[in-house]
Enzyme design. Structure first.
Site, PDB file in Angstrom:
ATOM      1  N   HIS A 115       0.636   6.863   6.413  1.00 32.32           N
ATOM      2  CA  HIS A 115       1.254   6.852   7.748  1.00 32.32           C
ATOM      3  C   HIS A 115       0.459   7.664   8.767  1.00 32.32           C
ATOM      4  CE1 HIS A 115       4.426   4.847   5.743  1.00 32.32           C
ATOM      5  NE2 HIS A 115       4.856   5.909   5.111  1.00 32.32           N
ATOM      6  N   ILE A 128       0.870  -1.177   0.000  1.00 33.03           N
ATOM      7  CA  ILE A 128       0.000   0.000   0.000  1.00 33.03           C
ATOM      8  C   ILE A 128       0.900   1.217   0.000  1.00 33.03           C
ATOM      9  CG2 ILE A 128      -1.707   1.256   1.371  1.00 33.03           C
ATOM     10  CD1 ILE A 128      -1.958  -1.993   2.467  1.00 33.03           C
TER      11      ILE A 128
HETATM   12  C1  LIG Z   1       5.500   6.883   1.406  1.00 34.74           C
HETATM   13  S1  LIG Z   1       4.731   6.897  -0.152  1.00 34.74           S
HETATM   14  C2  LIG Z   1       5.042   5.278  -0.777  1.00 34.74           C
HETATM   15  C3  LIG Z   1       6.480   5.039  -1.118  1.00 34.74           C
HETATM   16  C4  LIG Z   1       6.776   3.738  -1.809  1.00 34.74           C
HETATM   17  N1  LIG Z   1       6.251   2.598  -1.067  1.00 34.74           N
HETATM   18  C5  LIG Z   1       8.265   3.580  -1.966  1.00 34.74           C
HETATM   19  O1  LIG Z   1       8.924   3.162  -0.974  1.00 34.74           O
HETATM   20  O2  LIG Z   1       8.802   3.859  -3.031  1.00 34.74           O
HETATM   21  C6  LIG Z   1       3.047   6.901   0.293  1.00 34.74           C
HETATM   22  C7  LIG Z   1       2.048   6.728  -0.821  1.00 34.74           C
HETATM   23  O3  LIG Z   1       0.825   6.321  -0.225  1.00 34.74           O
HETATM   24  C8  LIG Z   1      -0.245   6.817  -0.961  1.00 34.74           C
HETATM   25  N2  LIG Z   1      -1.452   6.818  -0.111  1.00 34.74           N
HETATM   26  C9  LIG Z   1      -1.775   7.694   0.886  1.00 34.74           C
HETATM   27  N3  LIG Z   1      -2.943   7.353   1.427  1.00 34.74           N
HETATM   28  C10 LIG Z   1      -3.374   6.250   0.789  1.00 34.74           C
HETATM   29  C11 LIG Z   1      -4.535   5.432   0.910  1.00 34.74           C
HETATM   30  N4  LIG Z   1      -5.500   5.691   1.820  1.00 34.74           N
HETATM   31  N5  LIG Z   1      -4.663   4.367   0.087  1.00 34.74           N
HETATM   32  C12 LIG Z   1      -3.704   4.096  -0.835  1.00 34.74           C
HETATM   33  N6  LIG Z   1      -2.588   4.835  -0.990  1.00 34.74           N
HETATM   34  C13 LIG Z   1      -2.426   5.901  -0.189  1.00 34.74           C
HETATM   35  C14 LIG Z   1       0.212   8.206  -1.388  1.00 34.74           C
HETATM   36  O4  LIG Z   1      -0.483   8.645  -2.540  1.00 34.74           O
HETATM   37  C15 LIG Z   1       1.709   7.984  -1.621  1.00 34.74           C
HETATM   38  O5  LIG Z   1       1.980   7.770  -2.996  1.00 34.74           O
END
Ligand SMILES: C[S@@+](CC[C@H](N)C(=O)[O-])C[C@H]1O[C@@H](n2cnc3c(N)ncnc32)[C@H](O)[C@@H]1O
Length: 231
Positions: free
Chosen positions: A86, A16
């Site tokens: 987060h 996710i």
């Molecule tokens: C920390 S980044 C992910 C980084 C990725 N896993 C990496 O390490 O390359 C967080 C992502 O979570 C997504 N996000 C936030 N809330 C979300 C939700 N309720 N459901 C799905 N994705 C979500 C955001 O759009 C963002 O792209």
């Protein structure tokens, strides 16, 4: 992760939070051949990222069970990683929506838990509703079979909920900013027998196990040195 990599068998991984796709690209390179990698992100831009054929991308809110059902059907995964927003409320809701998709012996990883201590991320030290406080309740769930039946301090609905939740969990591990929750090989239908036996007739006075040996030792010490051990 290491046991999954060492086994060399195909892994079903759900992550996710895709963002620019960095972690999905790592899983693509790292996981054994035949593995399936599913990425979920709420941001539509993730739909056009270039991945290989092992990767499926879904644009949805990972805390929405109906959206998950529509996209994933009855799919289950060996590894689920929450690297989404987060924010505490999302971490808790996502766990509620996704944990049931964890296969037997699977692991559920929550990343960047330090955010649960930050007020502007929906957390704070010991705040009810923070993701770290929620995850600590899984430690209670793990032990719910051992709650004393005569302990009236546990609301019945909470006791029942924790027993059901605990039956599906076999291990909870905390690292700096990361929690790992492991599912058992099957749903536990009976408590594991505790190694330390209690005597109901004398609650709190168990002299049969290691604590009893310590208590007996303290008793001897007091008899020799006096009540305060000061002689
Ligand atoms: C920390 S980044 C992910 C980084 C990725 N896993 C990496 O390490 O390359 C967080 C992502 O979570 C997504 N996000 C936030 N809330 C979300 C939700 N309720 N459901 C799905 N994705 C979500 C955001 O759009 C963002 O792209």
């Amino acid at each position: 992760m290491a046991p999954f990599l060492a086994a060399g068998k195909p892994v079903r991984l759900l992550e996710i939070g895709i963002a620019a796709g960095g972690s999905l690209a790592i899983w693509e390179a790292l996981l054994p051949p035949g593995s399936r990698i599913t990425g979920i992100d709420i941001h539509p831009a993730c739909a056009v990222l270039p991945f290989g054929p092992a990767v499926d991308v879904h644009i949805l809110d990972a805390s929405d069970p109906a959206a998950l059902d529509a996209a994933l059907g009855d799919a289950v995964f060996d590894i689920i990683i929450d690297d989404g927003s987060h924010r505490s409320e999302h971490v808790i809701a996502t766990f509620g929506a996704c944990f049931r998709r964890l296969a037997p012996r699977g692991i559920y990883i929550v990343e960047d838990l330090h955010a649960s201590y930050w007020p502007d991320w929906g957390g704070r030290y010991r705040a009810p509703g923070s993701s770290i406080e929620f995850l600590k309740t899984l430690v209670d769930a793990l032990h719910a079979d051992h709650f004393a039946p005569w302990d009236t301090g546990i609301p019945e609905d909470e006791r029942a909920r924790l027993v059901v939740q605990g039956a599906e969990i076999t291990r909870v591990t905390f690292h700096d900013s990361i929690a790992v929750i492991e599912r058992g090989s099957d749903t536990r239908s009976a408590p594991y027998p505790p190694r330390l036996k209690r005597r109901r007739s004398r609650p709190g006075c168990d002299f049969t196990g290691p604590r009893g040996r310590i208590a007996r030792g303290i008793g001897r010490h007091r008899r020799v040195l006096g009540p305060r051990g000061a002689g």
